[in-house]
Motif scaffolding. Structure first.
Motif, PDB file in Angstrom:
ATOM      1  N   ASP A 175     -29.837 -30.089  11.065  1.00 19.41           N
ATOM      2  CA  ASP A 175     -28.971 -30.507  12.039  1.00 19.41           C
ATOM      3  C   ASP A 175     -28.067 -29.261  12.717  1.00 19.41           C
ATOM      4  O   ASP A 175     -27.760 -29.096  14.062  1.00 19.41           O
ATOM      5  N   LYS A 220     -28.325 -25.166  20.827  1.00 19.63           N
ATOM      6  CA  LYS A 220     -27.556 -25.824  21.925  1.00 19.63           C
ATOM      7  C   LYS A 220     -26.302 -25.092  22.473  1.00 19.63           C
ATOM      8  O   LYS A 220     -26.130 -24.931  23.581  1.00 19.63           O
ATOM      9  N   GLU A 221     -25.471 -24.807  21.482  1.00 19.31           N
ATOM     10  CA  GLU A 221     -24.169 -23.839  21.774  1.00 19.31           C
ATOM     11  C   GLU A 221     -24.639 -22.554  22.366  1.00 19.31           C
ATOM     12  O   GLU A 221     -23.965 -21.942  23.365  1.00 19.31           O
ATOM     13  N   CYS A 260     -30.031 -26.921  15.304  1.00 14.17           N
ATOM     14  CA  CYS A 260     -29.930 -27.593  16.641  1.00 14.17           C
ATOM     15  C   CYS A 260     -28.794 -27.316  17.328  1.00 14.17           C
ATOM     16  O   CYS A 260     -29.046 -27.261  18.545  1.00 14.17           O
ATOM     17  N   TYR A 261     -27.957 -27.832  16.576  1.00 17.08           N
ATOM     18  CA  TYR A 261     -26.563 -27.704  17.237  1.00 17.08           C
ATOM     19  C   TYR A 261     -26.074 -26.357  17.738  1.00 17.08           C
ATOM     20  O   TYR A 261     -25.704 -26.066  18.925  1.00 17.08           O
TER      21      TYR A 261
END
Length: 150
Positions: A102, A109-110, A105-106
């Protein structure tokens, strides 16, 4: 260009960093090195007492153990950062806490990298089904392109 490389101390993550360097050197790209430390509750499962109550690690914080785990993560990042600096590659480090799949992926995205590079443990289909695969999850859920290195 920017690459996000997940580092966990495994041989596969060392291969991922080497691959990232092989791309980054001619492109003069930036590498963001990421290590994800799982919370202590991930290491010790909850247990049921004879009373039917569940008792978990959350109720028993161990500050010293948490510090040691974070220091180990920082040491992994420092070793990877030294490798990048030896190749004269611009780099940054991120030490995050959570479930690796997780968090990768976070952070992707950032950071909006051009490519996420991570190693594969090489689990077979049954092991992957039972244990899950971080690389498989990231490939299917990440917003950035993903390269899995063995």
């Amino acid at each position: 260009m920017k690459f996000l490389v997940a580092i966990d101390g495994s041989q596969a993550s060392e291969h991922a960093l080497a691959k990232a360097l092989s791309f980054a050197v001619p492109l003069e790209a930036e590498i963001v090195l990421l290590t994800v430390v799982e919370p202590l509750s991930s290491y010790i499962p909850e247990v049921m007492l004879p009373t039917g109550d569940w008792v978990g690690w959350r109720g028993l914080p161990d500050v010293e153990l948490e510090r040691k785990i974070l220091n180990a993560g920082q040491a992994l990042l420092q070793k990877a950062q030294d490798t990048c600096q030896a190749s004269q590659i611009k780099n940054r480090t991120r030490l995050e806490t959570g479930q690796p799949r997780d968090v990768i992926c976070y952070v992707a995205k950032e950071e909006t990298p051009d490519l996420v590079i991570l190693g594969s443990r090489g689990l077979g289909s049954i092991e992957r089904m039972m244990l899950g695969s971080v690389s498989d999850y990231v490939m299917h859920h990440c917003v950035s392109p993903v390269l899995v290195v063995r």
